[in-house]
Design an enzyme around this catalytic site. Structure first.
Site, PDB file in Angstrom:
ATOM      1  N   GLN A 100       7.132   1.241  11.112  1.00 28.15           N
ATOM      2  CA  GLN A 100       6.543   1.395   9.551  1.00 28.15           C
ATOM      3  C   GLN A 100       5.441   0.111   9.562  1.00 28.15           C
ATOM      4  OE1 GLN A 100       9.878   2.935   6.790  1.00 28.15           O
ATOM      5  NE2 GLN A 100      10.798   1.985   8.501  1.00 28.15           N
ATOM      6  N   ASN A 101       5.641  -0.900  10.119  1.00 33.14           N
ATOM      7  CA  ASN A 101       4.778  -1.978   9.873  1.00 33.14           C
ATOM      8  C   ASN A 101       3.296  -1.841  10.250  1.00 33.14           C
ATOM      9  OD1 ASN A 101       7.342  -2.836   9.377  1.00 33.14           O
ATOM     10  ND2 ASN A 101       7.329  -4.423  11.270  1.00 33.14           N
ATOM     11  N   HIS A 118       2.676   4.024   9.186  1.00 33.18           N
ATOM     12  CA  HIS A 118       2.172   3.914   8.139  1.00 33.18           C
ATOM     13  C   HIS A 118       0.744   3.003   8.329  1.00 33.18           C
ATOM     14  CE1 HIS A 118       6.360   4.003   6.074  1.00 33.18           C
ATOM     15  NE2 HIS A 118       5.788   5.011   6.422  1.00 33.18           N
ATOM     16  N   CYS A 126     -14.297   4.425   5.217  1.00 33.54           N
ATOM     17  CA  CYS A 126     -14.835   4.725   3.877  1.00 33.54           C
ATOM     18  C   CYS A 126     -14.296   6.036   3.256  1.00 33.54           C
ATOM     19  CB  CYS A 126     -16.316   4.775   4.389  1.00 33.54           C
ATOM     20  SG  CYS A 126     -17.201   5.768   2.846  1.00 33.54           S
ATOM     21  N   CYS A 129     -17.374   8.753   3.410  1.00 35.55           N
ATOM     22  CA  CYS A 129     -18.141   9.399   4.865  1.00 35.55           C
ATOM     23  C   CYS A 129     -17.316   9.301   5.990  1.00 35.55           C
ATOM     24  CB  CYS A 129     -19.521   8.989   4.966  1.00 35.55           C
ATOM     25  SG  CYS A 129     -19.459   7.082   5.687  1.00 35.55           S
ATOM     26  N   CYS A 146     -19.246   0.974   1.605  1.00 35.37           N
ATOM     27  CA  CYS A 146     -19.962   1.237   3.018  1.00 35.37           C
ATOM     28  C   CYS A 146     -21.352   1.364   3.078  1.00 35.37           C
ATOM     29  CB  CYS A 146     -19.360   2.989   3.148  1.00 35.37           C
ATOM     30  SG  CYS A 146     -20.226   3.610   4.629  1.00 35.37           S
ATOM     31  N   THR A 187      14.769  -2.183   8.623  1.00 37.74           N
ATOM     32  CA  THR A 187      14.377  -1.376   7.734  1.00 37.74           C
ATOM     33  C   THR A 187      15.326  -0.965   6.697  1.00 37.74           C
ATOM     34  OG1 THR A 187      13.172   0.647   7.192  1.00 37.74           O
ATOM     35  CG2 THR A 187      14.504   0.679   9.079  1.00 37.74           C
ATOM     36  N   SER A 188      15.091  -0.860   5.318  1.00 37.51           N
ATOM     37  CA  SER A 188      15.795  -0.395   4.228  1.00 37.51           C
ATOM     38  C   SER A 188      16.206   0.995   4.179  1.00 37.51           C
ATOM     39  CB  SER A 188      15.350  -0.850   2.945  1.00 37.51           C
ATOM     40  OG  SER A 188      14.134  -0.218   2.506  1.00 37.51           O
TER      41      SER A 188
HETATM   42  C1  BJW Z   1      16.226  -7.838   8.241  1.00 34.60           C
HETATM   43  C2  BJW Z   1      15.865  -9.175   8.303  1.00 34.60           C
HETATM   44  C3  BJW Z   1      16.024  -9.632   9.570  1.00 34.60           C
HETATM   45  C4  BJW Z   1      15.254  -8.393   6.334  1.00 34.60           C
HETATM   46  N1  BJW Z   1      16.508  -9.090  10.632  1.00 34.60           N
HETATM   47  N2  BJW Z   1      16.773  -7.077   9.153  1.00 34.60           N
HETATM   48  C5  BJW Z   1      12.204  12.615   0.619  1.00 34.60           C
HETATM   49  C6  BJW Z   1      12.801  12.262  -0.531  1.00 34.60           C
HETATM   50  C7  BJW Z   1      12.383  11.389  -1.678  1.00 34.60           C
HETATM   51  C8  BJW Z   1      11.026  10.945  -1.826  1.00 34.60           C
HETATM   52  C9  BJW Z   1      10.402  11.299  -0.659  1.00 34.60           C
HETATM   53  C10 BJW Z   1      10.687  12.171   0.453  1.00 34.60           C
HETATM   54  N3  BJW Z   1       9.505  12.453   1.112  1.00 34.60           N
HETATM   55  C11 BJW Z   1       8.768  11.800   0.664  1.00 34.60           C
HETATM   56  C12 BJW Z   1       9.211  11.118  -0.552  1.00 34.60           C
HETATM   57  C13 BJW Z   1       8.067  10.131  -1.281  1.00 34.60           C
HETATM   58  C14 BJW Z   1       7.590   8.902  -0.890  1.00 34.60           C
HETATM   59  C15 BJW Z   1       9.119   8.308  -0.497  1.00 34.60           C
HETATM   60  O1  BJW Z   1       9.612   8.062   0.565  1.00 34.60           O
HETATM   61  N4  BJW Z   1       9.679   7.613  -1.700  1.00 34.60           N
HETATM   62  C16 BJW Z   1      10.826   6.879  -1.741  1.00 34.60           C
HETATM   63  C17 BJW Z   1      11.180   5.485  -1.672  1.00 34.60           C
HETATM   64  C18 BJW Z   1      11.863   7.425  -2.883  1.00 34.60           C
HETATM   65  N5  BJW Z   1       7.156   8.803   0.573  1.00 34.60           N
HETATM   66  C19 BJW Z   1       5.857   9.201   0.811  1.00 34.60           C
HETATM   67  O2  BJW Z   1       5.115   9.133  -0.254  1.00 34.60           O
HETATM   68  C20 BJW Z   1       5.357   9.160   2.234  1.00 34.60           C
HETATM   69  N6  BJW Z   1       4.400  10.267   2.267  1.00 34.60           N
HETATM   70  C21 BJW Z   1       4.749  11.410   2.305  1.00 34.60           C
HETATM   71  O3  BJW Z   1       5.856  11.789   2.389  1.00 34.60           O
HETATM   72  O4  BJW Z   1       3.862  12.404   2.376  1.00 34.60           O
HETATM   73  C22 BJW Z   1       4.136  13.581   2.164  1.00 34.60           C
HETATM   74  C23 BJW Z   1       3.708  14.004   0.620  1.00 34.60           C
HETATM   75  C24 BJW Z   1       2.508  14.024   0.224  1.00 34.60           C
HETATM   76  C25 BJW Z   1       2.344  14.111  -1.178  1.00 34.60           C
HETATM   77  C26 BJW Z   1       3.405  14.196  -1.958  1.00 34.60           C
HETATM   78  C27 BJW Z   1       4.742  14.231  -1.583  1.00 34.60           C
HETATM   79  C28 BJW Z   1       4.836  14.143  -0.184  1.00 34.60           C
HETATM   80  C29 BJW Z   1       4.441   7.876   2.460  1.00 34.60           C
HETATM   81  C30 BJW Z   1       5.341   6.494   2.520  1.00 34.60           C
HETATM   82  C31 BJW Z   1       4.271   5.425   2.428  1.00 34.60           C
HETATM   83  C32 BJW Z   1       4.975   4.271   2.422  1.00 34.60           C
HETATM   84  N7  BJW Z   1       4.119   2.959   2.333  1.00 34.60           N
HETATM   85  C33 BJW Z   1       4.400   1.717   2.495  1.00 34.60           C
HETATM   86  C34 BJW Z   1       3.228   0.818   2.040  1.00 34.60           C
HETATM   87  C35 BJW Z   1       2.101   0.635   2.868  1.00 34.60           C
HETATM   88  C36 BJW Z   1       0.956  -0.110   2.441  1.00 34.60           C
HETATM   89  C37 BJW Z   1       1.445  -1.635   2.319  1.00 34.60           C
HETATM   90  O5  BJW Z   1       1.803  -2.184   3.199  1.00 34.60           O
HETATM   91  O6  BJW Z   1       1.021  -2.236   1.332  1.00 34.60           O
HETATM   92  O7  BJW Z   1       4.930   1.123   3.490  1.00 34.60           O
HETATM   93  S1  BJW Z   1       5.791   1.826   1.165  1.00 34.60           S
HETATM   94  C38 BJW Z   1       6.782   0.319   2.098  1.00 34.60           C
HETATM   95  O8  BJW Z   1       8.008   0.847   2.377  1.00 34.60           O
HETATM   96  C39 BJW Z   1       5.842   0.084   3.385  1.00 34.60           C
HETATM   97  C40 BJW Z   1       6.800   0.107   4.453  1.00 34.60           C
HETATM   98  O9  BJW Z   1       6.444   0.609   5.765  1.00 34.60           O
HETATM   99  C41 BJW Z   1       7.984   1.028   3.647  1.00 34.60           C
HETATM  100  C42 BJW Z   1       9.255   0.887   4.406  1.00 34.60           C
HETATM  101  O10 BJW Z   1       9.886  -0.503   4.049  1.00 34.60           O
HETATM  102  P1  BJW Z   1      10.698  -1.180   5.067  1.00 34.60           P
HETATM  103  O11 BJW Z   1       9.771  -1.593   6.302  1.00 34.60           O
HETATM  104  O12 BJW Z   1      11.896  -0.525   5.352  1.00 34.60           O
HETATM  105  O13 BJW Z   1      10.697  -2.743   4.270  1.00 34.60           O
HETATM  106  P2  BJW Z   1      11.841  -3.055   3.211  1.00 34.60           P
HETATM  107  O14 BJW Z   1      11.330  -4.246   2.501  1.00 34.60           O
HETATM  108  O15 BJW Z   1      12.244  -1.825   2.193  1.00 34.60           O
HETATM  109  O16 BJW Z   1      13.018  -3.321   3.998  1.00 34.60           O
HETATM  110  C43 BJW Z   1      13.293  -4.516   5.058  1.00 34.60           C
HETATM  111  C44 BJW Z   1      14.842  -4.404   5.425  1.00 34.60           C
HETATM  112  O17 BJW Z   1      14.813  -5.545   6.553  1.00 34.60           O
HETATM  113  C45 BJW Z   1      15.817  -4.474   4.616  1.00 34.60           C
HETATM  114  O18 BJW Z   1      16.932  -3.662   4.852  1.00 34.60           O
HETATM  115  C46 BJW Z   1      16.477  -6.039   5.042  1.00 34.60           C
HETATM  116  O19 BJW Z   1      17.871  -6.174   4.670  1.00 34.60           O
HETATM  117  C47 BJW Z   1      16.119  -6.287   6.388  1.00 34.60           C
HETATM  118  N8  BJW Z   1      15.758  -7.569   6.982  1.00 34.60           N
HETATM  119  N9  BJW Z   1      15.329  -9.697   7.204  1.00 34.60           N
HETATM  120  C48 BJW Z   1      16.764  -7.860  10.269  1.00 34.60           C
HETATM  121  N10 BJW Z   1      15.555 -10.986   9.916  1.00 34.60           N
HETATM  122 ZN    ZN Z   2     -19.543   5.704   3.967  1.00 37.97          ZN
END
Ligand code: BJW
Ligand code: ZN
Length: 252
Positions: A100-101, A118, A126, A129, A146, A187-188
């Site tokens: 997801q990174n 992601h 852009c 276009c 653009c 991942t959370s």
């Molecule tokens: C360690 C550690 C160490 C720390 N060792 N561990 C079904 C149910 C409910 C909601 C939805 C659903 N389906 C879709 C949705 C909506 C939404 C969603 O999921 N919402 C929920 C949050 C409620 N999803 C979407 O919108 C997705 N699109 C989609 O479904 O399209 C279809 C659609 C279209 C139109 C309408 C509806 C549906 C898109 C999701 C895009 C996510 N984007 C982001 C931002 C990217 C841009 C940016 O970086 O700025 O991606 S959100 C953010 O969260 C980022 C990450 O990739 C993602 C996941 O986070 P991650 O990686 O898990 O990080 P953290 O911080 O949450 O967790 C870190 C973990 O590490 C923790 O557990 C720590 O304990 C651990 N840790 N140190 C081991 N050393």
């Molecule tokens: Zn353009």
């Protein structure tokens, strides 16, 4: 490390293996996570910076925010967890690393079969276009407009409410359907559809191994759950699997 001999044996004999990583795997490289006390979103609201609406409202601010994060990621070095996954890839004939990174650290570590769910912060396009701009777009053309059509240039990443890249999603889901095991690292597991993947593996009879510093909504479904930093746990798991595969005379 507590893991049953039976599970270790199964893992070491597997052919189809996948990994799902999140921000936690890069935390020890100095790249901030999203959630939690020191996460990006403890100080900033995702709605204000990580959404298409936010981008349209204030493209300068959003562009600058990603530029800062790109600089942090570029200065970061892959850690021992990223490197352990490179070795893991060489152990299994069919290995898919789904991340997801957007920080590029898996590629820089040397992993090959990477699926970026992601997007990637080094890529932009852009919205008018579709022209693609890789790297630091502002540095390259001195604008976030653009040069072909004057449209806004956005990072090629997936914000909330946006679709995941269809090819990436198909590859990830395909891997999950056929995986004998999935390692879920740092991942959370609250963001969908990525959080679906481990459950798909389980539904199809595969094993789920989780590595995280704390429990997540997936922990209850895990066959083994390691609480600790990925940089320590993953190399240990890989060492164990290497030993067992060596003892069984397997190379890939
Ligand atoms: C360690 C550690 C160490 C720390 N060792 N561990 C079904 C149910 C409910 C909601 C939805 C659903 N389906 C879709 C949705 C909506 C939404 C969603 O999921 N919402 C929920 C949050 C409620 N999803 C979407 O919108 C997705 N699109 C989609 O479904 O399209 C279809 C659609 C279209 C139109 C309408 C509806 C549906 C898109 C999701 C895009 C996510 N984007 C982001 C931002 C990217 C841009 C940016 O970086 O700025 O991606 S959100 C953010 O969260 C980022 C990450 O990739 C993602 C996941 O986070 P991650 O990686 O898990 O990080 P953290 O911080 O949450 O967790 C870190 C973990 O590490 C923790 O557990 C720590 O304990 C651990 N840790 N140190 C081991 N050393
Ligand atoms: Zn353009």
């Amino acid at each position: 490390m507590i893991i049953s001999d039976e599970l270790l044996q199964k893992l070491s004999l597997a052919k189809h293996v996948m990994v799902l990583t999140g921000a936690g795997i890069s935390a020890e490289s100095g790249v901030p996570t999203f959630r939690g006390t020191n996460g990006l979103w403890s100080k900033l609201s995702p709605e204000e910076l990580a959404s298409f609406d936010a981008f349209l409202k204030n493209p300068e601010l959003v562009t600058e925010w990603y530029k800062q994060r790109r600089e942090i990621a570029r200065d970061a070095r892959p850690n021992t967890a990223h490197l352990a996954l490179v070795e893991m890839e060489s152990m299994f004939p069919d290995f898919t690393l789904v991340t997801q990174n957007i920080d590029n650290l898996h590629r820089r570590a040397g992993s090959k079969n990477i699926v970026e769910l992601h997007g990637n912060m080094e890529k932009n396009y852009c919205i008018g276009c579709g022209k693609r701009y890789d790297g630091d777009v502002f540095e390259m053309i001195g604008s976030f407009r653009c040069e072909k059509c004057g449209g806004l240039i956005r990072p090629d990443i997936v914000w909330f409410g946006e679709m995941l890249p269809p090819d990436a999603w198909d590859s990830a889901e395909g891997a999950a359907r056929g995986a004998e095991a999935i390692f879920v690292v740092g991942t959370s597991a609250v963001v969908y559809p990525a959080a679906e993947l481990p459950l798909t593996v389980k539904r199809n009879g595969g094993k789920l191994v989780e590595v995280n510093i704390e429990a997540t909504p997936l922990s209850g479904s895990a066959d083994a759950s390691f609480i600790g930093p990925a940089s320590m746990i993953l190399p240990e798991i890989v060492n164990k699997i290497r030993e067992l595969r060596g003892a069984a005379g397997r190379t890939t």
